[in-house]
Scaffold this motif. Structure first.
Motif, mmCIF file in Angstrom:
data_model
loop_
_atom_site.group_PDB
_atom_site.id
_atom_site.type_symbol
_atom_site.label_atom_id
_atom_site.label_comp_id
_atom_site.label_asym_id
_atom_site.label_seq_id
_atom_site.Cartn_x
_atom_site.Cartn_y
_atom_site.Cartn_z
ATOM 1 N N THR A 144 44.792 4.160 23.407
ATOM 2 C CA THR A 144 44.310 5.214 22.743
ATOM 3 C C THR A 144 44.957 5.858 21.312
ATOM 4 O O THR A 144 45.745 7.030 22.362
ATOM 5 C CB THR A 144 43.381 5.860 22.772
ATOM 6 O OG1 THR A 144 42.077 4.539 23.024
ATOM 7 C CG2 THR A 144 42.638 6.581 21.694
ATOM 8 N N LEU A 204 51.108 3.548 18.909
ATOM 9 C CA LEU A 204 50.324 2.302 20.125
ATOM 10 C C LEU A 204 50.807 1.734 20.489
ATOM 11 O O LEU A 204 50.543 1.744 21.758
ATOM 12 C CB LEU A 204 49.135 2.191 19.325
ATOM 13 C CG LEU A 204 48.064 2.368 18.724
ATOM 14 C CD1 LEU A 204 47.353 1.455 17.551
ATOM 15 C CD2 LEU A 204 47.250 3.074 19.588
ATOM 16 N N GLY A 230 38.641 2.068 15.043
ATOM 17 C CA GLY A 230 40.117 2.333 14.422
ATOM 18 C C GLY A 230 40.560 1.015 13.132
ATOM 19 O O GLY A 230 40.523 0.485 12.925
ATOM 20 N N ALA A 247 45.114 -0.216 13.033
ATOM 21 C CA ALA A 247 46.072 -0.414 12.975
ATOM 22 C C ALA A 247 47.786 -0.974 12.507
ATOM 23 O O ALA A 247 47.187 -2.039 11.552
ATOM 24 C CB ALA A 247 46.902 -1.404 14.600
ATOM 25 N N ALA A 302 49.296 3.870 14.931
ATOM 26 C CA ALA A 302 47.592 4.096 14.543
ATOM 27 C C ALA A 302 47.032 4.466 12.558
ATOM 28 O O ALA A 302 48.433 4.869 12.603
ATOM 29 C CB ALA A 302 46.888 5.345 14.803
ATOM 30 N N THR A 337 41.679 5.204 16.725
ATOM 31 C CA THR A 337 42.453 3.444 17.214
ATOM 32 C C THR A 337 43.033 3.245 18.316
ATOM 33 O O THR A 337 43.715 3.959 19.291
ATOM 34 C CB THR A 337 43.582 3.184 16.770
ATOM 35 O OG1 THR A 337 43.086 3.602 14.926
ATOM 36 C CG2 THR A 337 43.921 2.132 16.386
#
Length: 143
Positions: free
Chosen positions: A46, A54, A77, A79, A109, A114
């Protein structure tokens, strides 16, 4: 053997292991370790803020100690992945499959909060924990 037939837990309630973490690194939730899963690898990451890393750039080639194919799922979210040099837009609900272990991949992200789930394993083989994850898994460390 477990006493209950299932376990449900929110991603935020899976404890992050003790490890040194840089300011731009995502929260790592070791899903496989938490549940004691032995048939496949799975982790969650996260990013609190847009622009935060990420998934670090890596491949799953023999140099990494694995030959994993990987499946990513953007749970919340948004990515932006880079797979073999190609940018892939991945809003929540997107699956991204990387079958070739030699393919480099990474993700950042594109939105706050996210979360990405990752599932992996070596095709046609029983699951084995990657050297990267072994240092955080008490069950592997004790054997």
């Amino acid at each position: 053997m477990r006493e209950v037939p299932f376990e449900a837990i929110h991603i935020e309630d899976i404890p992050e292991p003790e490890h040194e973490k840089g300011p731009d690194e995502p929260d790592w939730r070791p899903v496989r370790i938490h549940f004691g899963i032995t048939s496949f690898g799975t982790n969650a990451y996260t990013a609190r803020k847009a622009g935060q890393l990420l998934v670090e750039e890596h491949s799953e080639s023999e140099e990494s100690g694995t030959q994993h194919e990987e499946l990513y799922f953007v749970a919340t979210g948004h990515a932006k992945f880079v797979i073999a040099g190609e940018e892939v837009d991945a809003p929540a609900g997107t699956f991204l499959y990387v079958p070739d272990p030699d393919t480099f991949r990474s993700a950042v992200a594109a939105a706050d909060q996210t979360s990405v789930l990752c599932f992996g394993g070596t095709p046609g083989e029983a699951f084995s924990v990657s050297p990267w994850e072994q240092k955080h898994d008490p069950a592997v460390s004790e054997s």
